[in-house]
Scaffold this active site. Structure first.
Site, PDB file in Angstrom:
ATOM      1  N   ASP A  60       0.843  -1.187   0.000  1.00 35.59           N
ATOM      2  CA  ASP A  60       0.000   0.000   0.000  1.00 35.59           C
ATOM      3  C   ASP A  60       0.882   1.242   0.000  1.00 35.59           C
ATOM      4  O   ASP A  60       1.645   1.457   0.944  1.00 35.59           O
ATOM      5  CB  ASP A  60      -0.878  -0.064   1.260  1.00 35.59           C
ATOM      6  CG  ASP A  60      -1.783   1.140   1.381  1.00 35.59           C
ATOM      7  OD1 ASP A  60      -2.360   1.518   0.361  1.00 35.59           O
ATOM      8  OD2 ASP A  60      -1.897   1.693   2.479  1.00 35.59           O
ATOM      9  N   THR A  93      -3.014   5.448  -3.933  1.00 33.69           N
ATOM     10  CA  THR A  93      -1.940   6.255  -3.341  1.00 33.69           C
ATOM     11  C   THR A  93      -0.644   6.122  -4.138  1.00 33.69           C
ATOM     12  O   THR A  93       0.094   7.078  -4.296  1.00 33.69           O
ATOM     13  CB  THR A  93      -1.691   5.801  -1.905  1.00 33.69           C
ATOM     14  OG1 THR A  93      -1.680   4.384  -1.876  1.00 33.69           O
ATOM     15  CG2 THR A  93      -2.791   6.279  -1.010  1.00 33.69           C
ATOM     16  N   THR A  94      -0.410   4.904  -4.652  1.00 35.84           N
ATOM     17  CA  THR A  94       0.822   4.694  -5.419  1.00 35.84           C
ATOM     18  C   THR A  94       0.780   5.494  -6.720  1.00 35.84           C
ATOM     19  O   THR A  94       1.743   6.169  -7.078  1.00 35.84           O
ATOM     20  CB  THR A  94       0.989   3.199  -5.739  1.00 35.84           C
ATOM     21  OG1 THR A  94       0.693   2.459  -4.563  1.00 35.84           O
ATOM     22  CG2 THR A  94       2.390   2.886  -6.159  1.00 35.84           C
ATOM     23  N   ASP A 397      -8.692  -0.291   1.857  1.00 35.56           N
ATOM     24  CA  ASP A 397      -8.731   0.302   0.515  1.00 35.56           C
ATOM     25  C   ASP A 397     -10.012  -0.102  -0.217  1.00 35.56           C
ATOM     26  O   ASP A 397     -10.678   0.724  -0.829  1.00 35.56           O
ATOM     27  CB  ASP A 397      -7.516  -0.137  -0.305  1.00 35.56           C
ATOM     28  CG  ASP A 397      -6.266   0.611   0.127  1.00 35.56           C
ATOM     29  OD1 ASP A 397      -6.354   1.355   1.116  1.00 35.56           O
ATOM     30  OD2 ASP A 397      -5.214   0.452  -0.510  1.00 35.56           O
TER      31      ASP A 397
END
Length: 545
Positions: A60, A93-94, A397
């Site tokens: 994550d 987020t990545t 998520d």
């Protein structure tokens, strides 16, 4: 008279112009490279060991960046960016970090070619607005009555890059059921899905597929004493935030006792005060007492006699959720305006029943059928702590994504489809502009392709060829009117081909993509604006005094 070099007398190092930009870009690239290989359904995991030797294994982006203690000021912006995306959307987020770093890199090249940062910034802003508009108008698919299938697909897409990808069918259904069971309508008539009401409990043992959904809020602590009943129904719950122990004198209070018999009276009074408090709670009708602090053994016997369940050392966070769900009020002191101690029965929350059950080796107190909002608990089973933690993050998520999909009702195709479409569209847009921003928009379009490229590289496929094919499809989709349906073509990374991802069920909420574009552009602009960095040196003379 000779002028000495006109430098202001600054205690510290000053870097300006191109040096700073290059340094910032390099720092951001470094951060992005760390998370780059974890993007996508075939992304790899990272193992982080912190300063006391705790191990975290995760995929994550936000977690990885939070645990890296980044020193560089510009790279810190990216870490905060990932946290923001985590708060706002919950997933992606990545991607946000990778896009922002790529935008910076491209912008830096433009600055080197003598294009002023201001024109680049206005170009990026324009490109971002156009891109978001294009996503909303052309790429987003309205899912009016969201069937369970599309929700499950969103959850599966979100989990595809995580550890639980193999069981994603099973977990996606769990997640969708959980989110739908906390549905509520607020005062303004909007339908909300507060995913905070979903409590995730991790229990060792069995396999991941033995995880299940429990209707009720599970507290990871047992009853305070064995003599208490195992279930109470209907439950009236009192939430306290103070000690139910013998009330000791405050520190620094001195009592001079002349008669030894008085001492016994003081002790007796201390014990009685707690007893009176407990009687007040029980008199108000409570038969379940939860407190965040301790209850000592002497006090427990009163609860056992009254046939009430008492639970001590409940986490503050759990307490807040329970208070909200049952309609209880958390009470931190009994004192009222008059200076007496009272406990009003209106502070009590209601639930259908409170039972204690055993889950693996732990006793768990379940609160079922809460009055105001419904709460559910996901009980996760798994082999070891690392796996459970990673499952927890993956489910967080997925829950956020399902919630966003339900609230915004629009989805887009995943697997690099949106980025490729936007890239083609923005490139065309750039050629129609006759202003300086043209170059910046063209670079913006180029940098969006980083997502499909990284996806393909992580899947050990030929990135150049796949991205070229993908762009060809999207170009056709945007130029020929009868080929509109090609706009949802994306990568199929297990086979290394290109397929229609909407039909294949790889979908994400449109809002997630729009936010990624907005946040990444804002972050890139923030860092691009910097052209001077002054690092102050610690003043030694003050330390000596």
């Amino acid at each position: 008279m000779a002028f000495s070099a006109q430098t202001p007398d600054i205690l510290g190092e000053r870097q300006s112009g191109q040096d700073v930009r290059t340094q910032n870009v390099v720092a951001c690239q470094a951060v992005a490279n760390i998370v780059k290989s974890s993007l996508g359904p075939v992304g790899l995991d990272k193992m982080l060991v912190d300063d006391i030797g705790d191990v975290t294994i995760t995929n994550d982006g936000a977690t990885i960046l939070k645990m890296l203690e980044v020193e560089h000021p510009a790279a810190k912006v990216l870490v905060e960016l990932a946290e923001l995306q985590d708060k706002e959307v919950g997933d992606g987020t990545t991607s946000v970090v990778i896009v922002a770093a790529e935008l910076l890199k491209r912008a830096n090249d433009l600055v080197r070619n003598k294009i002023h940062p201001t024109s680049i910034i206005s170009g990026f802003r324009l490109a971002m607005r156009e891109a978001c508009k294009y996503v909303d108008e052309k790429l987003a698919v309205k899912v009016d009555k969201l069937g369970k299938d599309s929700l499950v697909n969103c959850a599966k897409t979100s989990m595809s890059s995580k550890l639980i990808a193999d069981d994603s069918d099973f977990f996606a259904n769990l997640v969708v059921d959980a989110v739908q069971s906390v549905k509520m309508t607020n005062a303004r008539g909007e339908v909300k899905y507060p995913i905070k009401g979903i409590n995730i409990l991790k229990a060792h043992g069995k396999s991941a597929r033995d995880s299940y959904l429990l209707n009720g809020y599970a507290l990871n602590t047992g009853r305070a004493a064995q003599g208490m009943p195992v279930r109470v129904s209907p439950a009236k719950i009192a939430c306290l935030d103070f000690n139910l122990q013998k009330t000791k004198m405050q520190l620094g209070v001195q009592v001079v006792v002349t008669d030894p018999r008085e001492l016994e009276k003081i002790r007796q009074r201390e014990a009685d005060m707690t007893k009176e408090r407990i009687e007040k709670i029980l008199k108000a009708g409570a038969n379940v007492v939860l407190t965040t602090k301790g209850i000592d053994d002497m006090a427990l016997k009163y609860f056992v006699e009254a046939g009430a369940i008492a639970v001590r050392r409940v986490r503050k966070e759990d307490m807040r959720h329970i208070a909200k769900a049952t309609g209880a009020t958390m009470v931190s002191t009994f004192a009222d305006m008059e200076g007496d101690e009272t406990y009003d029965s209106s502070f009590i929350g209601h639930a259908d029943e409170v039972v204690e059950e055993r889950i693996s080796d732990d006793d768990v107190v379940l609160i079922k059928g809460t009055k105001t909002t419904s709460v559910v608990s996901l009980i996760l089973r798994g082999a070891n702590d690392y796996m459970l933690d990673e499952m927890d993050r993956a489910l967080h998520d997925a829950l956020s994504i399902v919630k966003r999909t339900l609230e915004s009702n629009t989805v887009v195709a995943g697997g690099g489809a949106v980025e490729a479409a936007l890239s083609v569209y923005l490139e065309y847009l750039a050629t129609t502009l006759g202003s300086r921003e043209q170059l910046a928009i063209a670079e913006f379009a180029e940098s969006l392709l980083i997502i499909p490229k990284v996806l393909a590289v992580n899947a050990a496929k030929d990135a150049t060829e796949l991205v070229a094919k993908l762009r060809a499809y999207h170009h056709t989709a945007q130029t020929k009117a009868d080929k509109k349906h090609l706009s949802s073509m994306g990568l199929d990374l297990s086979k290394g081909t290109i397929r229609n991802n909407l039909e294949a069920g790889v979908i994400e909420p449109a809002m997630s993509k729009v936010k990624i574009l907005q946040f990444a552009t804002e972050a890139a602009i923030t860092i691009l604006r910097i052209d001077d960095m002054i690092k102050l040196v610690k003043d030694e003379s003050q330390g000596e005094e």
